[in-house]
Design a protein around this motif. Structure first.
Motif, mmCIF file in Angstrom:
data_model
loop_
_atom_site.group_PDB
_atom_site.id
_atom_site.type_symbol
_atom_site.label_atom_id
_atom_site.label_comp_id
_atom_site.label_asym_id
_atom_site.label_seq_id
_atom_site.Cartn_x
_atom_site.Cartn_y
_atom_site.Cartn_z
ATOM 1 N N GLY A 152 0.810 -1.216 0.000
ATOM 2 C CA GLY A 152 0.000 0.000 0.000
ATOM 3 C C GLY A 152 0.836 1.256 0.000
ATOM 4 O O GLY A 152 2.001 1.269 -0.428
ATOM 5 N N ILE A 153 0.257 2.331 0.508
ATOM 6 C CA ILE A 153 0.908 3.631 0.466
ATOM 7 C C ILE A 153 2.172 3.674 1.316
ATOM 8 O O ILE A 153 3.104 4.440 1.031
ATOM 9 N N ASP A 154 2.258 2.830 2.358
ATOM 10 C CA ASP A 154 3.455 2.817 3.197
ATOM 11 C C ASP A 154 4.684 2.371 2.417
ATOM 12 O O ASP A 154 5.801 2.809 2.709
ATOM 13 N N SER A 155 4.493 1.511 1.442
ATOM 14 C CA SER A 155 5.625 1.040 0.641
ATOM 15 C C SER A 155 6.171 2.138 -0.271
ATOM 16 O O SER A 155 7.335 2.110 -0.666
ATOM 17 N N VAL A 156 5.330 3.114 -0.599
ATOM 18 C CA VAL A 156 5.734 4.202 -1.499
ATOM 19 C C VAL A 156 6.678 5.174 -0.797
ATOM 20 O O VAL A 156 7.619 5.701 -1.399
ATOM 21 N N PHE A 157 6.447 5.415 0.496
ATOM 22 C CA PHE A 157 7.202 6.438 1.224
ATOM 23 C C PHE A 157 8.271 5.853 2.142
ATOM 24 O O PHE A 157 8.753 6.542 3.045
ATOM 25 N N MET A 158 8.665 4.615 1.919
ATOM 26 C CA MET A 158 9.714 4.004 2.737
ATOM 27 C C MET A 158 11.078 4.564 2.350
ATOM 28 O O MET A 158 11.364 4.775 1.180
ATOM 29 N N ASN A 159 11.921 4.800 3.356
ATOM 30 C CA ASN A 159 13.268 5.316 3.098
ATOM 31 C C ASN A 159 14.270 4.706 4.065
ATOM 32 O O ASN A 159 13.911 4.300 5.182
ATOM 33 N N SER A 160 15.519 4.650 3.627
ATOM 34 C CA SER A 160 16.604 4.222 4.505
ATOM 35 C C SER A 160 16.942 5.368 5.455
ATOM 36 O O SER A 160 16.478 6.506 5.278
ATOM 37 N N TYR A 161 17.776 5.078 6.450
ATOM 38 C CA TYR A 161 18.047 6.066 7.493
ATOM 39 C C TYR A 161 18.974 7.177 7.015
ATOM 40 O O TYR A 161 19.959 6.945 6.314
ATOM 41 N N SER A 162 18.640 8.412 7.423
ATOM 42 C CA SER A 162 19.486 9.577 7.167
ATOM 43 C C SER A 162 19.599 10.373 8.458
ATOM 44 O O SER A 162 18.596 10.892 8.953
ATOM 45 N N ARG A 163 20.806 10.451 8.997
ATOM 46 C CA ARG A 163 21.001 11.191 10.243
ATOM 47 C C ARG A 163 20.740 12.680 10.051
ATOM 48 O O ARG A 163 20.160 13.349 10.909
ATOM 49 N N THR A 164 21.163 13.215 8.906
ATOM 50 C CA THR A 164 20.968 14.644 8.635
ATOM 51 C C THR A 164 19.491 15.002 8.621
ATOM 52 O O THR A 164 19.067 15.989 9.245
ATOM 53 N N LEU A 165 18.684 14.201 7.923
ATOM 54 C CA LEU A 165 17.249 14.470 7.861
ATOM 55 C C LEU A 165 16.567 14.183 9.196
ATOM 56 O O LEU A 165 15.560 14.814 9.531
ATOM 57 N N ASP A 166 17.122 13.240 9.948
ATOM 58 C CA ASP A 166 16.610 12.947 11.290
ATOM 59 C C ASP A 166 16.764 14.178 12.184
ATOM 60 O O ASP A 166 15.816 14.597 12.864
ATOM 61 N N LEU A 167 17.953 14.776 12.162
ATOM 62 C CA LEU A 167 18.200 15.981 12.967
ATOM 63 C C LEU A 167 17.371 17.159 12.469
ATOM 64 O O LEU A 167 16.902 17.978 13.272
ATOM 65 N N THR A 168 17.169 17.225 11.149
ATOM 66 C CA THR A 168 16.334 18.296 10.592
ATOM 67 C C THR A 168 14.910 18.189 11.115
ATOM 68 O O THR A 168 14.276 19.199 11.449
ATOM 69 N N GLY A 169 14.411 16.955 11.197
ATOM 70 C CA GLY A 169 13.077 16.728 11.747
ATOM 71 C C GLY A 169 12.983 17.154 13.203
ATOM 72 O O GLY A 169 11.960 17.701 13.635
ATOM 73 N N ASP A 170 14.058 16.919 13.961
ATOM 74 C CA ASP A 170 14.088 17.341 15.369
ATOM 75 C C ASP A 170 13.974 18.862 15.480
ATOM 76 O O ASP A 170 13.225 19.386 16.308
ATOM 77 N N VAL A 171 14.738 19.559 14.647
ATOM 78 C CA VAL A 171 14.734 21.025 14.673
ATOM 79 C C VAL A 171 13.356 21.567 14.293
ATOM 80 O O VAL A 171 12.839 22.501 14.926
ATOM 81 N N LEU A 172 12.750 20.979 13.271
ATOM 82 C CA LEU A 172 11.427 21.427 12.829
ATOM 83 C C LEU A 172 10.367 21.178 13.895
ATOM 84 O O LEU A 172 9.465 21.998 14.099
ATOM 85 N N GLN A 173 10.474 20.053 14.590
ATOM 86 C CA GLN A 173 9.522 19.766 15.662
ATOM 87 C C GLN A 173 9.627 20.803 16.770
ATOM 88 O O GLN A 173 8.611 21.320 17.250
ATOM 89 N N ILE A 174 10.857 21.114 17.176
ATOM 90 C CA ILE A 174 11.060 22.114 18.228
ATOM 91 C C ILE A 174 10.508 23.468 17.798
ATOM 92 O O ILE A 174 9.832 24.162 18.573
ATOM 93 N N ALA A 175 10.779 23.840 16.546
ATOM 94 C CA ALA A 175 10.284 25.124 16.030
ATOM 95 C C ALA A 175 8.759 25.175 16.063
ATOM 96 O O ALA A 175 8.166 26.195 16.445
ATOM 97 N N THR A 176 8.123 24.081 15.690
ATOM 98 C CA THR A 176 6.656 24.034 15.696
ATOM 99 C C THR A 176 6.108 24.112 17.113
ATOM 100 O O THR A 176 5.122 24.803 17.370
ATOM 101 N N MET A 177 6.768 23.419 18.039
ATOM 102 C CA MET A 177 6.302 23.408 19.420
ATOM 103 C C MET A 177 6.484 24.753 20.114
ATOM 104 O O MET A 177 5.916 24.978 21.190
ATOM 105 N N LEU A 178 7.255 25.640 19.504
ATOM 106 C CA LEU A 178 7.429 26.983 20.067
ATOM 107 C C LEU A 178 6.396 27.977 19.543
ATOM 108 O O LEU A 178 6.297 29.099 20.049
ATOM 109 N N THR A 179 5.613 27.571 18.538
ATOM 110 C CA THR A 179 4.646 28.510 17.950
ATOM 111 C C THR A 179 3.569 28.997 18.928
ATOM 112 O O THR A 179 3.086 30.129 18.773
ATOM 113 N N PRO A 180 3.160 28.207 19.944
ATOM 114 C CA PRO A 180 2.193 28.770 20.900
ATOM 115 C C PRO A 180 2.694 30.020 21.620
ATOM 116 O O PRO A 180 1.902 30.787 22.167
#
Length: 206
Positions: free
Chosen positions: A11-39
């Motif tokens: 299904g759709i999960d097979s389309v968006f599967m990816n191998s691990y990327s540390r750089t993108l992992d850290l980018t996701g962390d930064v984006l999450q923190i930025a979003t959580m600061l919006t309140p």
């Protein structure tokens, strides 16, 4: 190490599967923190007398969101996408986080913040020219967070979708309930509680 068979994902999960990327992992962390600061936009724009209340409401919504996603991870026990590729992070395997894919915690907390920010800002400033930019901006950050969680190999599409649903609902539910009970108190209706020597007295006025 052991690698799971990607052919078992359909299904759709097979389309968006990816191998691990540390750089993108850290980018996701930064984006999450930025979003959580919006309140903070609402907290520092609303009347100072309401700053504490807004902070408490946001803390409550985060607790609900966190509890819901942790419950889901414990029940689902789903293997992360990076385990279907070579080069997955051995530290995550050692910590046991490799089978905590569903739902996405980053997406849950990011969309919780986006929903909370959008609702409370619209409530305080319904006629503000900044309302649309605040809503679009907060949800753009949340969506980018979810996207990076997929691109980094940490989550499937259904993981981030479920996280977005949980986060949006918890982000809206808490301020909605606070608004509802505040209106009840103003009208003199609703539950009140008093501590007496003989125990707790609950009273409902209508």
């Amino acid at each position: 190490g052991f690698i799971y068979d990607p052919e078992t994902i359909t299904g759709i999960d097979s389309v968006f599967m990816n191998s691990y990327s540390r750089t993108l992992d850290l980018t996701g962390d930064v984006l999450q923190i930025a979003t959580m600061l919006t309140p903070a936009i609402v907290m520092f724009s609303a009347p100072k007398s309401d700053m504490f209340t807004i902070g408490v409401m946001y803390a409550e919504s985060v607790l609900w969101a966190y509890g819901a996603k942790e419950f889901g991870k414990t029940i689902a026990n789903r293997v992360r996408p990076y385990m279907y590729y070579s080069g997955y992070p051995s530290s995550e395997v050692t910590s046991g986080d490799w089978h905590k894919s569903f739902p996405s915690g980053h997406s849950t907390l990011a969309f919780n913040a986006a929903a909370f920010t959008s609702y409370t800002f619209s409530t305080y400033f319904p006629d503000s020219k900044l309302k649309v930019p605040v809503i679009v901006g907060s949800y753009a950050l949340a969506t980018a967070t979810a996207y990076m969680r997929m691109r980094s190999g940490n989550h499937f599409f259904t993981d981030v979708l479920t996280g977005a649903i949980i986060g949006t609902n918890t982000g809206l539910l808490v301020p909605l309930l606070h608004t509802y009970f505040a209106q009840l108190n103003k009208s003199g209706r609703g539950f009140t509680a008093r501590i007496l020597p003989t125990g707790l007295l609950l009273k409902y006025s209508y």
